[in-house]
Each structure stands twice: as C-alpha cells, then as structure tokens.
Write a protein that holds these residues in place. Structure first.
Motif: not given
Length: 376
Positions: A163, A177, A179, A184, A202
């Motif tokens: 990430t 929030p 990725t 996501e 998730c």
C-alpha cells in the motif's frame, strides 16, 4: 437438530492450509493451523495473519448519528474526530454490559460499529431500538465486510509493501480508506493482541486475494496464519477483556474496572444515555465499598487455571474471587490467569492467594495487568 455454523468467505482457504476448525459464536473458525504456541510467538516476534470476518459490522449514518451513539453507548462518540476509533461499551438500562465495541468515525455523519460475533445481533437490535427519535439510520453490514488482521512487530513492514497509505502517520486507534494490494479497504491501526498491527476491512470478494498477497509479502518476515487459540492467549497476556469472561450482562463497566469509559458529562441529549442512572449508582457504590478488582495471577507451579475456578485465601480456604480466563503463557513460560478478587487481596504482590484446581490449592502471585506490554 442444531444450526449449522456459518463459514467466512475464507473457509476453503483455511482448510487448504490444514487449519483445525472449531465452532465459535455460531461460526466455523480456524482454531490453529499447527502449533498454537508457535503462532503466538510469531505474533510477539514477527507477524501473524488472522481471519476475523465473524465480527459484526454495523453502520450508523445521518445528521444525528453521533448523538444517537452518545445516547446508545457509554462513550462520547460525537466528539470523536473523523478517521479515529474509540473503544467503548453498550449497556442495558440496569448498567450491565451488552457488549464491548470499537467505533470508527468514517466521516462527519458516518460511523462503523464493530461488535463481537456472539453479540452482534443484540447490539444491532439495541441500536435500532435506541435510534427512535434520532435523524439517523442503523444498517446491518455484517455481510458487507470481510476482516483480516495482521499483527506483530513486522506488521507495518509487511503492509507497507502492498500500500502507499501513510502507515507511519496512522496513529493507534485510527483508520483511513486506502488500497492494499489493489483492493479497496479501511486500514485501521487496531488489534487484540497487545502488538502493533492493522485490521483491514474489505469486500468479501476481495478477501482471499488479499490474504494471499499478504502471505506472499510476509514470507520474508516470518508471517504465519494464526487461529483463535493464539488470539486468546495473546489478548490474555495483554490483559484485554473477553466478553463472556471478564465482561457480561451481570457486571457493569464500573465493576469491571473500566469506569473510565463511562462519560457522564456529554454535550448531547442533555447528558442522557442508556444506563446512566444505574452506572452513576454503581460508581457511588464503588466509592463506598470497592468492588472485586480484576487482577493478574501468575502460577508458582505448572497447573493451569480455567474460567470459573475459585480463588481462595491460603489462610483459611475462604473464597476471595473467581478466575475469568486462564492459560499457559508462551511469553512468560508459566500459567497465568485473570480473576476478579476481593479488594483486600487485589494489591500486586499480595501473598496467601491460591486457585482451587480440582480440590488442590495451587499458589499464585497477584500481579498488575497487563502481563505483557510491548516496547513502543
């Protein structure tokens, strides 16, 4: 005829990994994959990966979402900043604990309430009932999330490979929030092990791919899959309460030594919240007569105490308390327990305390909680 336990979206993967499965709160969950001691020590020294998809997620939205939670819970949630989380409790009107919770404020008008699997429906029903009169909606999101936890000293290094989220800037009990491995997720710096780590919320369809990518990224750090058994010994060493053991509807937060969570001064709802009167009485009663106190017990011998065993005075054999959780401690190398004991025997270092293990008085030392605290 018994109900068939529910299975998380990662059930097939757990079986592929050779997990020993167990029924937990109506869910078929991995107890261990190999040695629970090895899994425990991996989390303490490296990193472990857990499936926590049995936990109960409830979303509260609307202009009055914060006010609703202030009324429904013992904490002050309307003052929680967006992106932060808070440990709190929901009580019944008599002050008894219905569940302990983590609440994440995702936006000004949106909160995520995470309940224990065994109490998720109770919490959902209570929030919906208490929402009457508030401009807020309570939504059951238990099927909307899978939840993975990566815990241990190397958790941040493993996650950083997958990430570009600012993990270094993510404070304890915060969430953002982001990725992770192209998925996501809500990245939360929370956990139930006493170690640094992250919980990743998730979509269920993304969970298996995320687990496999985390496993790959963690291979050089010695990351291992971990089951519920080591999660229990990890939280016990960290002095973290477990609902149904240290917490229950028959005990108030004040009596559990967690009166600090009860915020009597609230700016919303004219200070009203469910259980206020009973909890104020419990606080006053504790001032007059200290209740039993939750303490740590460390064995002088090798016999392991279990929940429900009596704590006794070696002077006369009189009962002075009860064990709520007990297990061998992989970190300390000896049996440990948490127990509620009379205030007169709760001071760390108190002598003359034993646990009645099948008729034999086994000597234990009273110690302050937690048993283990990580270096920060």
């Amino acid at each position: 005829m018994t109900d068939t336990p529910r299975r998380t979206v990662l059930d097939a993967l757990h079986r592929e990994l050779g997990a020993t499965m167990t029924d937990f709160a109506g869910w078929d969950m991995p107890l261990r994959y190999g040695s629970e001691r090895d899994e425990h020590l991996a989390v303490r020294s490296r990193a472990g990966l857990f499936d926590l998809s049995h936990m109960g997620e409830i979303t509260v939205t609307g202009p009055s979402a914060g006010e609703l939670l202030d009324y429904a819970l013992v904490g002050n949630l309307s003052t929680l900043a967006a992106g932060r989380a808070r440990y709190t409790m929901i009580c019944e009107s008599g002050g008894g604990i219905l569940d302990d919770l983590i609440v994440y404020r995702l936006a000004a008008d949106r909160y995520l309430v995470v309940a224990n699997a065994s109490n998720a429906q109770v919490v959902l029903d209570a929030l919906r009932e208490r929402a009457e009169g508030f401009d807020a909606a309570v939504r059951d999101d238990r099927d909307a999330y899978a939840l993975l936890a990566i815990q241990g000293p190397s958790a941040s290094a493993v996650l950083a490979q997958l990430t570009d989220a600012d993990l270094a800037g993510l404070k304890y009990y915060s969430g953002l929030p982001g990725t992770v491995a192209g998925v996501e997720a809500l990245i939360a710096r929370t956990g139930y092990t006493g170690e640094d780590g992250f919980e990743l919320f998730c979509e269920p369809a993304d969970a298996e791919g995320l687990w496999r990518r985390l496993t790959e990224a963690g291979s050089e750090y010695g990351l291992v899959p971990c089951g519920l058994s080591c999660r229990d010994t990890l939280r016990l060493e960290a002095g973290m309460p477990l609902y149904g053991h240290e917490l229950s509807q028959s005990i108030t937060p004040v009596d559990a030594g967690l009166g600090r969570l009860v915020k009597f001064e609230k700016t919303t709802n004219e200070g009203r919240f469910v259980g206020r009167e009973a909890l104020a009485e419990a606080a006053a009663r504790a001032e007059r007569t200290p209740p039993r106190k939750l303490v740590g017990l460390v064995a002088e011998g090798r016999r392991v105490p279990r929940a429900g065993y009596r704590v006794v005075s070696t002077a006369d054999g009189a009962a002075i308390g009860e064990v709520t959780s007990g297990a061998p401690s992989p970190t300390l190398g000896k049996p440990i327990a948490m127990a509620y004991v009379d205030a007169a025997h709760a001071e760390p270092g108190t002598s003359g305390v034993a646990v009645d293990i099948r008729g034999s008085q086994e000597p234990y030392q009273v110690v302050a909680l937690p048993f283990y605290q990580r270096q920060r």
